[in-house]
Design an enzyme around this catalytic site. Structure first.
Site, PDB file in Angstrom:
ATOM      1  N   ASP A 168      22.019  43.250  51.228  1.00  0.00           N
ATOM      2  CA  ASP A 168      20.809  43.784  51.884  1.00  0.00           C
ATOM      3  C   ASP A 168      21.309  44.892  53.223  1.00  0.00           C
ATOM      4  OD1 ASP A 168      18.153  42.018  53.447  1.00  0.00           O
ATOM      5  OD2 ASP A 168      18.367  43.768  53.336  1.00  0.00           O
ATOM      6  N   TRP A 169      20.430  46.015  53.362  1.00  0.00           N
ATOM      7  CA  TRP A 169      20.362  46.813  53.846  1.00  0.00           C
ATOM      8  C   TRP A 169      21.811  46.856  54.376  1.00  0.00           C
ATOM      9  CZ3 TRP A 169      18.926  47.281  49.163  1.00  0.00           C
ATOM     10  CH2 TRP A 169      19.003  47.966  48.702  1.00  0.00           C
TER      11      TRP A 169
END
Ligand code: GLC
Length: 697
Positions: free
Chosen positions: A264-265
């Site tokens: 995920d970012w």
């Protein structure tokens, strides 16, 4: 001018000369090879620098890198750029809002309980991602709804049941990937709350993970999904994106995932290739050409192979996507498809005295509530999509009844003299007052939620509950409530209300979809993908379970399997509206005399004894031998049948070993259980129409 032309020509020469010089034969372009073989052949030709360049992002939503996630092209080898975008309910374009369709949310698609509807949902989104130049869609979201308050439940197709998620993620992934776009099943794993999502450790035992939380991801694996996204949280005190148990062992070795795992970012915490992470997103703070030198080249090659395999599988290599992010990709036809999906997912929770469908003539309606005028149709965060326009449900009702569109002014009204119809708008801000001129009230309410935070309660805010209660006690009126929600809600006023319709986060076409349903042009066939409770925290979760102790750093899944309908069954509590519940304008008769269990096949005849065509989701539940410690019933089969009035269908399900197995931690394998299984078929988890036994020797 000349100099420019020369430069261009020279550049052209250099490029072509370069290709000739290297004499690149390109075995990876042999389409007779499998995607994985092609990927392996290509990786062999790649330099270290080229391989390292694919294991991280280059930035997000900048002029140079306009997509949410970007990986540079490798022109020498004909590898196109990877362009990722959100999210699970459509292409999020913050710079050009309105240039993509705001589709119904993941939970809404899940509420259809229908593989065809979900495939069309995936296909519609995939087409738009492709036309926007994206070759990776950051969706579908599949996390099982462990707690009703999770701020992202609206994004997740699974609802509260692993089998529902396992089954429906597959047509979603196929719908997306059939358009030449790599899908991304997220968030792996146990990202089951937004509270403290960047730090919380979700402490959950292995058997519970395999039986309750992994199945939707396993469904993604079986659908050949190209990528997965590891989540922000920890699992048992180890960051999800560097957790060798959940990533390397469970996902890649046990579940057999052959695509790639992106973070995920900002969820990358270390150079965790050995643990199972393949690609850092969105940047290269941790995974980069310097740091990756210290990693076993075989691991680097495996991660690049995992990225290239879906690129070959989805045609990203053979036909690079020429489209631009600036394209406007929404359309009337997609709006129509979004409306169909919303209709197929709308749930008729209550229909006292068959108040619905409403007549289209000789009716005087007051439409109440701001949601009828300024409709909220999607949730917030990275998964939100801003539609070009949302047609107010009030206008959809006017259009349906041949009444001139009235504006959102309190008391505005219009009539169709021919059909003796009148529609009045009331914004619901005041008490009902004189209602003699109406015979029906349609009360619109909404609540929403967003990424990064959980809901503080399950009520309708802003005086909406009070509004419904005030109208609910008015005599001489038939009342219908239309609810748009991001998940479960409380309905304290339901005893005073005749009809209740639910469309979750219904997407931009909500107005016409709900008008079609209210007036019978669409027969609701949705079913609850999660339980609606009678009160807050009815399952009595302690703070240790949710949101967690130690400043929320430790959430312990001590309930194991027993949340959602499994909890209600264990504690013999009648929910407000049970898992799998949803009524119809038709009536469906389950003929118990035709119920049969032969070996692993379960059958029963279901007849539409109503007067209109309708869809019925026949559900199969299995109860394990009591020695297994399993819940009293678990969903192990469902199918939506569209039946004409008078039509009968034989609903048929075949149970697999997996359906009759538990996860055995000692052997890290599924263990088929022996003994007597209870087999139930019904129209919801609490409306069982036939029961039998299956003996597994
Ligand atoms: C967000 C979300 C994820 C999204 C990504 C890119 O934080 O958790 O679902 O795809 O970042 O926006």
């Amino acid at each position: 001018m000349i100099s420019k032309a020369l430069t261009a020509a020279c550049c052209l020469l250099v490029v072509s000369a370069d290709a000739t010089q290297t004499g690149l034969d390109k075995p990876w372009m042999d389409t007779a090879l499998s995607p994985k073989q092609r990927a392996q052949a290509l990786v062999e030709k790649m330099t270290y620098e080229e391989k390292a360049s694919m294991l991280h992002g280059y930035g997000a939503q900048t002029d140079d890198w306009p997509y949410v996630g970007n990986v540079a092209a490798i022109d020498r080898l004909g590898i196109p750029a990877l362009r990722y975008n959100d999210g699970p309910q459509g292409f999020r374009d913050d710079k050009l809002p309105g240039t993509s369709t705001a589709w119904p949310s993941g939970l809404t698609a899940g509420a259809s309980w229908d593989k065809h509807t979900v495939y069309n949902w995936g296909k519609g989104m995939g087409v738009e991602f492709y036309k926007k130049g994206a070759n990776v869609q950051l969706g579908p979201g599949v996390c099982v709804a462990r707690v009703p308050h999770n701020g992202r439940n609206f994004e997740y197709i699974s609802g509260e049941d692993p089998f529902l998620g396992y089954t429906l993620v597959q047509p979603a992934v196929k719908g997306i990937q059939d358009q030449g776009v790599i899908a991304n099943v997220k968030h792996y794993v146990n990202n089951n709350q937004e509270t403290n999502r960047n730090s919380v450790s979700e402490n959950v035992d292995e058997r519970t993970r395999f039986e309750m939380y992994y199945p939707p991801f396993k469904g993604g694996v079986e659908a050949n999904v190209g990528s997965m996204m590891c989540s922000y949280n920890k699992i048992n005190h180890v960051w999800s994106c560097e957790n060798p148990e959940t990533l390397r062992r469970d996902l890649k070795e046990v579940m057999g995932f052959e695509g790639y795992v992106m973070s995920d970012w900002g969820a990358t915490h270390s150079l965790s290739i050995a643990e199972g992470l393949d690609q850092e997103m969105p940047g290269n703070e941790t995974f980069n050409r310097i740091s990756l030198k210290s990693v076993d080249p075989k691991l680097v090659a495996d991660s690049v192979t995992r990225i290239l395999t879906p690129m070959f599988q989805m045609g990203v290599m053979d036909t690079p996507n020429p489209n631009k992010i600036s394209n406007n990709v929404t359309s009337d036809s997609h709006n129509d498809i979004a409306r169909e999906i919303s209709q197929n997912s709308t749930i008729l929770l209550q229909n006292e005295n068959d108040v619905l469908p409403l007549a289209k003539d000789n009716i005087r309606i007051v439409v109440v509530g701001d949601q009828a005028w300024n409709a909220v149709v999607h949730g917030g965060g990275s998964g939100s999509v801003t539609p070009a326009w949302v047609k107010p449900p009030l206008w959809s009702i006017c259009d349906k009844l041949g009444v001139e569109r009235i504006n959102g002014e309190n008391g505005a009204s219009g009539c169709n003299a021919g059909s003796k119809v009148c529609v009045t708008y009331d914004d619901g801000s005041k008490s009902p007052g004189n209602t003699d001129k109406y015979d029906h009230a349609i009360l619109f309410v909404q609540t929403s939620s967003h990424e990064g935070g959980d809901r503080t309660n399950l009520s309708f805010a802003g005086g909406q509950d009070e509004m419904v209660s005030a109208w609910g006690v008015v005599d001489g009126l038939k009342k219908v409530v239309v609810m748009s929600t991001p998940g479960a809600v409380l309905t304290p006023w339901s005893k005073d209300i005749d009809g209740i319709l639910l469309n979750f986060m219904p997407g931009q076409a909500m107005g016409d979809a709900i008008a079609n349903t209210l007036f019978g042009d669409s027969n609701p066939s949705g079913k609850l993908p999660l339980t609606f409770p009678n009160e807050e925290n009815e399952q009595r979760m302690t703070i240790s379970q949710y949101p967690g102790l130690d400043n929320g750093e430790n959430a312990t899944y001590s309930e194991t399997f027993f949340f959602g309908y499994r909890w209600y069954d264990k504690h013999n509590v009648q929910p407000k509206f049970p898992f799998g519940h949803g009524l119809s304008y038709s009536k469906f008769l389950y003929d118990a005399s035709t119920f049969s269990i032969k070996d692993r096949t379960v059958e029963i005849d279901v007849k539409n004894v109503g007067s209109v065509p309708g869809g019925e989701v026949v559900q199969l539940y299995v109860g394990f031998p009591s020695s297994s410690g399993e819940p009293v019933r678990q969903l192990k089969g469902f199918e939506k049948y569209l039946l004409e009035a008078g039509e009968t269908v034989t609903a048929s399900f075949t149970l697999t070993d997996r359906d009759l197995s538990i996860w055995d931690v000692a052997s890290h394998k599924w263990a088929l259980q022996k003994g007597e299984f209870t087999i139930e078929v019904g129209t919801s988890s609490r409306a069982i129409r036939a029961t039998g036994l299956l003996e597994q020797k």
